[in-house]
Design an enzyme around this catalytic site. Sequence first.
Site, PDB file in Angstrom:
ATOM      1  CB  SER A 131      -0.876   0.002   1.256  1.00 20.89           C
ATOM      2  OG  SER A 131      -1.593   1.210   1.372  1.00 20.89           O
ATOM      3  CE1 TYR A 144      -4.527  -2.309   5.253  1.00 18.07           C
ATOM      4  CE2 TYR A 144      -3.727  -0.135   4.639  1.00 18.07           C
ATOM      5  CZ  TYR A 144      -4.129  -1.408   4.285  1.00 18.07           C
ATOM      6  OH  TYR A 144      -4.133  -1.784   2.959  1.00 18.07           O
TER       7      TYR A 144
HETATM    8  N1  LIG Z   1      -8.880  -1.014  -0.942  1.00 15.56           N
HETATM    9  C1  LIG Z   1      -7.833  -0.190  -0.816  1.00 15.56           C
HETATM   10  O1  LIG Z   1      -7.963   1.046  -0.790  1.00 15.56           O
HETATM   11  C2  LIG Z   1      -6.442  -0.777  -0.780  1.00 15.56           C
HETATM   12  C3  LIG Z   1      -5.361   0.071  -1.050  1.00 15.56           C
HETATM   13  C4  LIG Z   1      -4.061  -0.436  -1.040  1.00 15.56           C
HETATM   14  C5  LIG Z   1      -3.865  -1.773  -0.750  1.00 15.56           C
HETATM   15  N2  LIG Z   1      -4.927  -2.572  -0.481  1.00 15.56           N
HETATM   16  C6  LIG Z   1      -4.652  -3.989  -0.196  1.00 15.56           C
HETATM   17  O2  LIG Z   1      -5.203  -4.765  -1.245  1.00 15.56           O
HETATM   18  C7  LIG Z   1      -5.505  -6.077  -0.758  1.00 15.56           C
HETATM   19  C8  LIG Z   1      -6.935  -6.420  -1.141  1.00 15.56           C
HETATM   20  O3  LIG Z   1      -7.791  -5.545  -0.437  1.00 15.56           O
HETATM   21  P1  LIG Z   1      -9.246  -5.166  -0.954  1.00 15.56           P
HETATM   22  O4  LIG Z   1      -9.271  -3.709  -1.128  1.00 15.56           O
HETATM   23  O5  LIG Z   1      -9.663  -6.050  -2.069  1.00 15.56           O
HETATM   24  O6  LIG Z   1     -10.050  -5.517   0.381  1.00 15.56           O
HETATM   25  P2  LIG Z   1     -11.447  -6.215   0.606  1.00 15.56           P
HETATM   26  O7  LIG Z   1     -12.395  -5.780  -0.425  1.00 15.56           O
HETATM   27  O8  LIG Z   1     -11.773  -5.994   2.029  1.00 15.56           O
HETATM   28  O9  LIG Z   1     -11.099  -7.762   0.360  1.00 15.56           O
HETATM   29  C9  LIG Z   1     -10.193  -8.392   1.221  1.00 15.56           C
HETATM   30  C10 LIG Z   1      -9.974  -9.810   0.728  1.00 15.56           C
HETATM   31  O10 LIG Z   1      -9.023 -10.436   1.604  1.00 15.56           O
HETATM   32  C11 LIG Z   1      -9.629 -11.626   2.096  1.00 15.56           C
HETATM   33  N3  LIG Z   1      -9.126 -11.978   3.423  1.00 15.56           N
HETATM   34  C12 LIG Z   1      -9.152 -11.257   4.569  1.00 15.56           C
HETATM   35  N4  LIG Z   1      -8.598 -11.950   5.567  1.00 15.56           N
HETATM   36  C13 LIG Z   1      -8.220 -13.143   5.039  1.00 15.56           C
HETATM   37  C14 LIG Z   1      -7.598 -14.304   5.550  1.00 15.56           C
HETATM   38  N5  LIG Z   1      -7.270 -14.412   6.852  1.00 15.56           N
HETATM   39  N6  LIG Z   1      -7.337 -15.340   4.719  1.00 15.56           N
HETATM   40  C15 LIG Z   1      -7.662 -15.259   3.415  1.00 15.56           C
HETATM   41  N7  LIG Z   1      -8.291 -14.211   2.860  1.00 15.56           N
HETATM   42  C16 LIG Z   1      -8.556 -13.167   3.670  1.00 15.56           C
HETATM   43  C17 LIG Z   1     -11.109 -11.342   2.125  1.00 15.56           C
HETATM   44  O11 LIG Z   1     -11.830 -12.553   2.219  1.00 15.56           O
HETATM   45  P3  LIG Z   1     -13.289 -12.647   2.945  1.00 15.56           P
HETATM   46  O12 LIG Z   1     -14.294 -12.386   1.859  1.00 15.56           O
HETATM   47  O13 LIG Z   1     -13.329 -14.033   3.494  1.00 15.56           O
HETATM   48  O14 LIG Z   1     -13.324 -11.588   4.017  1.00 15.56           O
HETATM   49  C18 LIG Z   1     -11.246 -10.652   0.775  1.00 15.56           C
HETATM   50  O15 LIG Z   1     -11.223 -11.581  -0.267  1.00 15.56           O
HETATM   51  C19 LIG Z   1      -5.241  -6.035   0.738  1.00 15.56           C
HETATM   52  O16 LIG Z   1      -3.964  -6.565   1.006  1.00 15.56           O
HETATM   53  C20 LIG Z   1      -5.273  -4.551   1.062  1.00 15.56           C
HETATM   54  O17 LIG Z   1      -4.538  -4.249   2.221  1.00 15.56           O
HETATM   55  C21 LIG Z   1      -6.203  -2.121  -0.510  1.00 15.56           C
END
Ligand SMILES: NC(=O)c1ccc[n+]([C@@H]2O[C@H](COP(=O)([O-])OP(=O)(O)OC[C@H]3O[C@@H](n4cnc5c(N)ncnc54)[C@H](OP(=O)(O)O)[C@@H]3O)[C@@H](O)[C@H]2O)c1
Length: 236
Positions: A131, A144
Amino acid sequence: MNIQGKTALVTGANRGLGLAYAQALLAAGAAKVYAGARDPSSVKLAGVIPVKLDVTSDSDVAAAAAQCGDVEILINNAGISAGGVQLLDGNAYQAIDTQIDTNVLGILRTSRAFAPVLRANGGGTLVNMLSVLSWLSLPNSPTYSMSKAMAWALTNGLRNELRAQGTLVVAVHAGLIETDMASRFDGPKSKPEDIAQHVIEGLLRGDEEILADDISRQVKAGFGVSPSPYLVAQNR
Ligand SMILES: NC(=O)c1ccc[n+]([C@@H]2O[C@H](COP(=O)([O-])OP(=O)(O)OC[C@H]3O[C@@H](n4cnc5c(N)ncnc54)[C@H](OP(=O)(O)O)[C@@H]3O)[C@@H](O)[C@H]2O)c1
């Protein structure tokens, strides 16, 4: 590197950015995409193979590595955000523990389990979803940021340790993305499909660091400027 004909595993591939990664890998010609998910029945994308994979579970991770012995590209995407917990709040340690278990140790668990798999398959590629908050701390998500800064350091360490076996270790940085995780935050957001496409293009070039949006490029460029962005007061 080439994606055509390759086998990939994406963690947290049932929704959000992980789903976009799985779609982008298929579109780029991957022969097989394993979609890791805590609940495999939540994987709805056609053309992928659901795999039960909670990255906080040693037994899930070991079983996934045994099941997916042909993986050449591992995308560590799964992550959580505890949101508004402040460092001085009473529940800070709990929020930090939980996020480190998923965002840091989750990457370490899968990386340790899949390193021999990648080696056996020619070296392969390990992609860690970090991130812009690996570098910055914002008032709304300091715990975070701690976990993502650790994950950045972890990625740099894994790159050193996996270089000898020919594994390309890739750090991906991005700001806000239009997913559930960012739903409570205001501000410009990238589409998950655009981030995933940037990452595919970076992988095709063989980049070790992919700055997937403007904000991550601006902040990284600001490292050479005084005051650096992480020293500037942030208001959200
Ligand atoms: N959204 C942003 O603004 C942003 C920005 C920069 C980086 N990121 C990073 O991008 C990545 C994806 O995030 P996102 O935005 O797609 O978030 P999201 O919409 O909240 O999705 C999170 C995903 O991670 C899964 N997950 C959470 N805990 C887990 C575990 N213990 N084992 C396996 N899967 C797990 C969730 O599964 P469930 O459906 O089972 O909960 C879901 O598939 C993350 O690493 C996040 O930190 C996000």
